[in-house]
Design a protein around this motif. Structure first.
Motif, PDB file in Angstrom:
ATOM      1  N   PRO A   1       0.815  -1.217   0.000  1.00 13.56           N
ATOM      2  CA  PRO A   1       0.000   0.000   0.000  1.00 13.56           C
ATOM      3  C   PRO A   1       0.847   1.266   0.000  1.00 13.56           C
ATOM      4  CG  PRO A   1       0.106  -0.883   2.207  1.00 13.56           C
ATOM      5  CD  PRO A   1       0.782  -1.886   1.314  1.00 13.56           C
ATOM      6  N   ASP A   2       0.237   2.369  -0.427  1.00 13.52           N
ATOM      7  CA  ASP A   2       0.899   3.670  -0.302  1.00 13.52           C
ATOM      8  C   ASP A   2       0.335   4.477   0.859  1.00 13.52           C
ATOM      9  OD1 ASP A   2      -1.578   4.250  -1.459  1.00 13.52           O
ATOM     10  OD2 ASP A   2      -0.720   4.645  -3.435  1.00 13.52           O
ATOM     11  N   LEU A   3      -0.697   3.937   1.520  1.00 18.49           N
ATOM     12  CA  LEU A   3      -1.317   4.602   2.666  1.00 18.49           C
ATOM     13  C   LEU A   3      -1.638   3.567   3.732  1.00 18.49           C
ATOM     14  CD1 LEU A   3      -2.878   6.982   4.089  1.00 18.49           C
ATOM     15  CD2 LEU A   3      -4.887   6.255   2.768  1.00 18.49           C
ATOM     16  N   LEU A   4      -1.284   3.891   4.989  1.00 21.71           N
ATOM     17  CA  LEU A   4      -1.717   3.093   6.126  1.00 21.71           C
ATOM     18  C   LEU A   4      -2.636   3.938   6.995  1.00 21.71           C
ATOM     19  CD1 LEU A   4       1.334   1.075   7.549  1.00 21.71           C
ATOM     20  CD2 LEU A   4      -0.325   0.406   5.814  1.00 21.71           C
ATOM     21  N   VAL A   5      -3.776   3.375   7.345  1.00 26.02           N
ATOM     22  CA  VAL A   5      -4.683   3.986   8.312  1.00 26.02           C
ATOM     23  C   VAL A   5      -4.392   3.325   9.655  1.00 26.02           C
ATOM     24  CG1 VAL A   5      -7.081   4.362   8.974  1.00 26.02           C
ATOM     25  CG2 VAL A   5      -6.421   4.439   6.554  1.00 26.02           C
ATOM     26  N   CYS A   6      -3.900   4.110  10.593  1.00 27.25           N
ATOM     27  CA  CYS A   6      -3.489   3.580  11.898  1.00 27.25           C
ATOM     28  C   CYS A   6      -4.462   4.079  12.958  1.00 27.25           C
ATOM     29  CB  CYS A   6      -2.070   4.047  12.238  1.00 27.25           C
ATOM     30  SG  CYS A   6      -0.820   3.549  11.031  1.00 27.25           S
ATOM     31  N   ASP A   7      -5.307   3.180  13.441  1.00 27.95           N
ATOM     32  CA  ASP A   7      -6.360   3.547  14.385  1.00 27.95           C
ATOM     33  C   ASP A   7      -5.873   3.300  15.812  1.00 27.95           C
ATOM     34  OD1 ASP A   7      -8.674   4.194  15.668  1.00 27.95           O
ATOM     35  OD2 ASP A   7      -9.894   2.580  14.816  1.00 27.95           O
ATOM     36  N   GLU A   8      -5.281   4.338  16.416  1.00 28.65           N
ATOM     37  CA  GLU A   8      -4.723   4.267  17.764  1.00 28.65           C
ATOM     38  C   GLU A   8      -3.854   3.015  17.943  1.00 28.65           C
ATOM     39  OE1 GLU A   8      -6.490   6.088  20.922  1.00 28.65           O
ATOM     40  OE2 GLU A   8      -8.396   6.551  19.968  1.00 28.65           O
ATOM     41  N   PRO A   9      -2.839   2.839  17.111  1.00 25.09           N
ATOM     42  CA  PRO A   9      -2.082   1.577  17.098  1.00 25.09           C
ATOM     43  C   PRO A   9      -1.184   1.361  18.300  1.00 25.09           C
ATOM     44  CG  PRO A   9      -1.036   3.163  15.658  1.00 25.09           C
ATOM     45  CD  PRO A   9      -2.318   3.794  16.117  1.00 25.09           C
ATOM     46  N   THR A  10      -1.016   2.389  19.146  1.00 26.37           N
ATOM     47  CA  THR A  10      -0.134   2.223  20.305  1.00 26.37           C
ATOM     48  C   THR A  10      -0.882   2.297  21.636  1.00 26.37           C
ATOM     49  OG1 THR A  10       0.370   4.607  20.414  1.00 26.37           O
ATOM     50  CG2 THR A  10       1.809   3.229  19.050  1.00 26.37           C
ATOM     51  N   SER A  11      -2.169   2.610  21.617  1.00 32.63           N
ATOM     52  CA  SER A  11      -2.872   2.901  22.867  1.00 32.63           C
ATOM     53  C   SER A  11      -3.046   1.667  23.759  1.00 32.63           C
ATOM     54  CB  SER A  11      -4.230   3.525  22.585  1.00 32.63           C
ATOM     55  OG  SER A  11      -5.065   2.632  21.881  1.00 32.63           O
ATOM     56  N   ALA A  12      -3.010   0.456  23.198  1.00 33.09           N
ATOM     57  CA  ALA A  12      -3.177  -0.763  23.994  1.00 33.09           C
ATOM     58  C   ALA A  12      -1.840  -1.323  24.481  1.00 33.09           C
ATOM     59  CB  ALA A  12      -3.919  -1.820  23.178  1.00 33.09           C
ATOM     60  N   LEU A  13      -0.742  -0.597  24.240  1.00 36.39           N
ATOM     61  CA  LEU A  13       0.592  -1.107  24.544  1.00 36.39           C
ATOM     62  C   LEU A  13       1.223  -0.359  25.709  1.00 36.39           C
ATOM     63  CD1 LEU A  13       1.894  -1.267  20.862  1.00 36.39           C
ATOM     64  CD2 LEU A  13       0.825  -3.115  22.179  1.00 36.39           C
ATOM     65  N   ASP A  14       2.202  -0.994  26.360  1.00 39.58           N
ATOM     66  CA  ASP A  14       2.976  -0.325  27.403  1.00 39.58           C
ATOM     67  C   ASP A  14       3.726   0.861  26.816  1.00 39.58           C
ATOM     68  OD1 ASP A  14       2.140  -2.219  29.217  1.00 39.58           O
ATOM     69  OD2 ASP A  14       3.939  -3.465  29.009  1.00 39.58           O
ATOM     70  N   VAL A  15       4.043   1.835  27.665  1.00 42.94           N
ATOM     71  CA  VAL A  15       4.656   3.069  27.197  1.00 42.94           C
ATOM     72  C   VAL A  15       5.962   2.809  26.455  1.00 42.94           C
ATOM     73  CG1 VAL A  15       5.674   5.264  27.914  1.00 42.94           C
ATOM     74  CG2 VAL A  15       3.569   4.466  28.993  1.00 42.94           C
ATOM     75  N   SER A  16       6.824   1.946  26.983  1.00 43.37           N
ATOM     76  CA  SER A  16       8.107   1.688  26.330  1.00 43.37           C
ATOM     77  C   SER A  16       7.904   1.032  24.969  1.00 43.37           C
ATOM     78  CB  SER A  16       8.984   0.800  27.216  1.00 43.37           C
ATOM     79  OG  SER A  16       8.347  -0.453  27.452  1.00 43.37           O
ATOM     80  N   VAL A  17       6.895   0.172  24.869  1.00 44.66           N
ATOM     81  CA  VAL A  17       6.603  -0.500  23.607  1.00 44.66           C
ATOM     82  C   VAL A  17       5.979   0.481  22.610  1.00 44.66           C
ATOM     83  CG1 VAL A  17       5.372  -2.423  22.535  1.00 44.66           C
ATOM     84  CG2 VAL A  17       6.339  -2.677  24.820  1.00 44.66           C
ATOM     85  N   GLN A  18       5.179   1.411  23.107  1.00 45.53           N
ATOM     86  CA  GLN A  18       4.607   2.438  22.234  1.00 45.53           C
ATOM     87  C   GLN A  18       5.700   3.158  21.455  1.00 45.53           C
ATOM     88  OE1 GLN A  18       2.162   5.194  24.417  1.00 45.53           O
ATOM     89  NE2 GLN A  18       0.823   3.616  25.239  1.00 45.53           N
ATOM     90  N   ALA A  19       6.771   3.538  22.150  1.00 44.53           N
ATOM     91  CA  ALA A  19       7.867   4.256  21.492  1.00 44.53           C
ATOM     92  C   ALA A  19       8.506   3.404  20.415  1.00 44.53           C
ATOM     93  CB  ALA A  19       8.905   4.674  22.534  1.00 44.53           C
ATOM     94  N   GLN A  20       8.657   2.108  20.668  1.00 41.97           N
ATOM     95  CA  GLN A  20       9.251   1.211  19.677  1.00 41.97           C
ATOM     96  C   GLN A  20       8.377   1.113  18.424  1.00 41.97           C
ATOM     97  OE1 GLN A  20       9.904  -2.548  21.624  1.00 41.97           O
ATOM     98  NE2 GLN A  20      11.012  -1.607  23.324  1.00 41.97           N
TER      99      GLN A  20
END
Length: 274
Positions: free
Chosen positions: A165-184
């Motif tokens: 794809p040339d576009l990704l729709v990311c629907d809160e892709p980090t909100s269910a993860l731990d803070v350190s993992v969110q950054a990764q």
């Protein structure tokens, strides 16, 4: 006028309306996303962010307005199928968005098979996709229950990239993860964008994430875009009272003032330009 300005946006949403019975989830939403850029859509839960994501990727039909890809309306079966190959989606919860009965190989291969793109090189393609998201050392025949939340989300990103794809729709892709993992995961998405020239529609309520990754921001309130513009402008000098309330809630250390409470509606934007 530059060449970029002459070219149509990668994605255009024009006056999109979506209703569920008497409830209006989206009311005349318009936005553009240009190739290689990140547009963030922010607002509280229930503001219509996820509904717009589902409309864009074709999981929901619109009641009014239109979606255009590279200047052409996404209308008719052929156009919709072509568009679905050109857009991927990363969902919020990696525990809910993967079928636990599938191996990792089957998860990533699913969109390739759906679009008739698996073929003789399918196994190699899946391996490359897993490698690209930092999962090359994991057994592709393993099952999702053996993975952490961050690893599952990496597999979801690999699946979203499967059809090129040339576009990704990311629907809160980090909100269910731990803070350190969110950054990764954010670092991974930024790396993939640089390497592949991807555009992102990034849906979030986290304004710290918005500051970090966005080129442009649209603020959604009760299904209506009440403010939009370059990220530095919207976050640094918000004009609409609702945006100001959102920022005030984020910046406050007090749990009491972090609650948004009653905020002005779109029609109350006197002297804001909206």
């Amino acid at each position: 006028m530059t060449t970029e300005e002459k070219e149509p946006p990668l994605l255009s949403v024009r006056d999109v309306t979506k209703r569920y019975g008497s409830f209006t989830a989206l009311d005349g939403v318009t936005l553009d996303i240009r190739a290689g850029t990140t547009v963030s859509l922010v607002g509280e839960s229930g503001s219509g962010k996820s509904t717009l994501a589902r409309v864009i990727v074709g999981l929901e039909a619109v009641d009014g307005g239109s979606v255009h890809h590279r200047g052409a309306p996404v209308r008719g079966r052929g156009a919709r199928l072509a568009f679905r190959r050109g857009v991927g989606m990363v969902f919020q919860d990696p525990y809910e968005s993967i079928d636990p009965r599938f191996t990792l190989h089957e998860v990533v291969a699913e969109p390739l098979r759906a679009h008739g793109m698996y073929g003789p090189g399918g196994k190699r393609r899946v391996g490359e996709l897993l490698e690209s998201v930092g999962m090359g050392s994991v057994d592709p025949e393993a099952y999702p229950h053996t993975l952490s939340g961050g690893q599952r989300q990496r597999v979801c990103i690999a699946r979203a990239l499967a059809t090129g794809p040339d576009l990704l729709v990311c629907d809160e892709p980090t909100s269910a993860l731990d803070v350190s993992v969110q950054a990764q995961i954010l670092n991974l998405l930024l790396t993939l964008q640089r390497e592949r020239g991807l555009a992102y529609l990034f849906i979030t309520h986290d304004l710290d994430v918005v500051r970090r990754i966005s080129d442009d921001v649209h603020v959604l309130y009760r299904g209506t875009v009440v403010e939009h513009g370059p990220a530095a402008q919207v976050i640094g000098e918000p004009r609409h009272p609702y945006t100001q309330k959102l920022l005030g809630a984020v910046l406050s250390d007090s749990p009491r003032t972090r609650r948004i409470g009653t905020v002005p509606g779109p029609s109350d934007a006197d002297n804001t330009g909206w």
